[in-house]
Design a protein around this motif. Sequence first.
Motif, PDB file in Angstrom:
ATOM      1  N   PHE A  17      -6.666 -58.676 -11.249  1.00 52.60           N
ATOM      2  CA  PHE A  17      -7.487 -59.144 -12.651  1.00 52.60           C
ATOM      3  C   PHE A  17      -8.848 -59.193 -12.375  1.00 52.60           C
ATOM      4  CE2 PHE A  17      -2.948 -60.689 -13.300  1.00 52.60           C
ATOM      5  CZ  PHE A  17      -2.541 -59.666 -14.022  1.00 52.60           C
ATOM      6  N   ASP A  18      -9.512 -58.149 -11.999  1.00 51.20           N
ATOM      7  CA  ASP A  18     -10.749 -58.244 -11.682  1.00 51.20           C
ATOM      8  C   ASP A  18     -11.575 -57.639 -12.668  1.00 51.20           C
ATOM      9  OD1 ASP A  18     -13.405 -58.032 -10.530  1.00 51.20           O
ATOM     10  OD2 ASP A  18     -12.786 -56.498  -9.300  1.00 51.20           O
ATOM     11  N   ILE A  19     -11.980 -58.818 -13.592  1.00 57.84           N
ATOM     12  CA  ILE A  19     -12.794 -58.296 -14.740  1.00 57.84           C
ATOM     13  C   ILE A  19     -14.026 -57.752 -14.760  1.00 57.84           C
ATOM     14  CG2 ILE A  19     -11.458 -60.168 -16.046  1.00 57.84           C
ATOM     15  CD1 ILE A  19     -14.159 -61.699 -16.013  1.00 57.84           C
ATOM     16  N   THR A  20     -14.548 -57.628 -13.361  1.00 56.56           N
ATOM     17  CA  THR A  20     -15.718 -57.116 -13.221  1.00 56.56           C
ATOM     18  C   THR A  20     -15.656 -55.501 -12.707  1.00 56.56           C
ATOM     19  OG1 THR A  20     -15.991 -57.360 -10.910  1.00 56.56           O
ATOM     20  CG2 THR A  20     -16.866 -59.072 -12.247  1.00 56.56           C
ATOM     21  N   ALA A  21     -14.334 -55.078 -12.671  1.00 53.95           N
ATOM     22  CA  ALA A  21     -14.127 -53.765 -12.320  1.00 53.95           C
ATOM     23  C   ALA A  21     -14.622 -52.601 -13.219  1.00 53.95           C
ATOM     24  CB  ALA A  21     -12.489 -53.613 -11.887  1.00 53.95           C
ATOM     25  N   ALA A  22     -15.196 -51.738 -13.148  1.00 56.35           N
ATOM     26  CA  ALA A  22     -15.577 -50.952 -13.983  1.00 56.35           C
ATOM     27  C   ALA A  22     -14.392 -49.751 -14.205  1.00 56.35           C
ATOM     28  CB  ALA A  22     -17.175 -50.050 -13.450  1.00 56.35           C
ATOM     29  N   VAL A  23     -14.277 -49.296 -15.639  1.00 55.22           N
ATOM     30  CA  VAL A  23     -13.395 -48.467 -15.998  1.00 55.22           C
ATOM     31  C   VAL A  23     -13.594 -47.131 -15.285  1.00 55.22           C
ATOM     32  CG1 VAL A  23     -12.494 -47.249 -17.791  1.00 55.22           C
ATOM     33  CG2 VAL A  23     -12.926 -49.727 -17.895  1.00 55.22           C
ATOM     34  N   PRO A  28     -20.818 -48.032 -14.930  1.00 52.50           N
ATOM     35  CA  PRO A  28     -20.594 -49.488 -14.559  1.00 52.50           C
ATOM     36  C   PRO A  28     -20.405 -50.636 -15.511  1.00 52.50           C
ATOM     37  CG  PRO A  28     -22.416 -48.749 -13.390  1.00 52.50           C
ATOM     38  CD  PRO A  28     -21.964 -47.371 -14.223  1.00 52.50           C
ATOM     39  N   ALA A  29     -21.352 -50.243 -16.586  1.00 51.39           N
ATOM     40  CA  ALA A  29     -21.402 -51.265 -17.634  1.00 51.39           C
ATOM     41  C   ALA A  29     -20.180 -51.269 -18.522  1.00 51.39           C
ATOM     42  CB  ALA A  29     -22.610 -51.056 -18.360  1.00 51.39           C
ATOM     43  N   LEU A  30     -19.400 -50.379 -18.609  1.00 49.44           N
ATOM     44  CA  LEU A  30     -18.275 -50.293 -19.413  1.00 49.44           C
ATOM     45  C   LEU A  30     -16.972 -50.934 -18.728  1.00 49.44           C
ATOM     46  CD1 LEU A  30     -17.447 -48.809 -22.028  1.00 49.44           C
ATOM     47  CD2 LEU A  30     -16.489 -47.084 -20.768  1.00 49.44           C
ATOM     48  N   ALA A  35     -10.812 -56.827 -19.360  1.00 46.92           N
ATOM     49  CA  ALA A  35     -11.982 -57.716 -19.155  1.00 46.92           C
ATOM     50  C   ALA A  35     -12.403 -58.260 -20.474  1.00 46.92           C
ATOM     51  CB  ALA A  35     -13.207 -56.756 -18.383  1.00 46.92           C
ATOM     52  N   ALA A  36     -12.374 -57.244 -21.581  1.00 50.11           N
ATOM     53  CA  ALA A  36     -12.744 -57.886 -22.882  1.00 50.11           C
ATOM     54  C   ALA A  36     -11.963 -59.004 -23.534  1.00 50.11           C
ATOM     55  CB  ALA A  36     -13.183 -56.687 -23.658  1.00 50.11           C
ATOM     56  N   TRP A  37     -10.545 -58.601 -23.334  1.00 49.42           N
ATOM     57  CA  TRP A  37      -9.486 -59.266 -23.897  1.00 49.42           C
ATOM     58  C   TRP A  37      -8.589 -60.221 -23.259  1.00 49.42           C
ATOM     59  CZ3 TRP A  37     -11.477 -59.297 -28.807  1.00 49.42           C
ATOM     60  CH2 TRP A  37     -11.829 -58.310 -29.322  1.00 49.42           C
TER      61      TRP A  37
END
Length: 131
Positions: A17-23, A28-30, A35-37
């Motif tokens: 559950f790494d909410i900084t991981a980029a999709v 990378p900002a996405l 991460a959002a919910w």
Amino acid sequence: MSPELDAKLCADYPLIFDITAAVDPDAPALLSSFAAWGFECGDGWYDLIDALCWNLQQATKNGGPQVVASQVKEKFGGLRFHVSAPSEEQIRMIELAETMSARLCEIRGNRGKLIQTNWVRTRCSEHEGGD
Ligand SMILES: [Zn+2]
């Protein structure tokens, strides 16, 4: 899911559950839906998700990939647990958890079944009327 249980899962499995991981590495900002919910499901599935994550991390320790959650939600009464690049073994673990979720009350985790009112939910007899 309650903020307390959400935080506990994130603390126990920080690599999943790494909410900084980029999709997308190119954007990378996405951030991911997770991460959002966060966990878009009820507290009743906490133990199921906890057991799933424990097994996913054991598979990683045994040479499997490190999965990262991109979305965790309830859909059509069942758990949907989306991760990046799982192994075949990890896919089967997730499939088992998703199958079991349709038998566990999403509110409290005791035995439940799919019920259809305006939408499909998994509930025990005690919670059949409510959300
Ligand atoms: Zn219930």
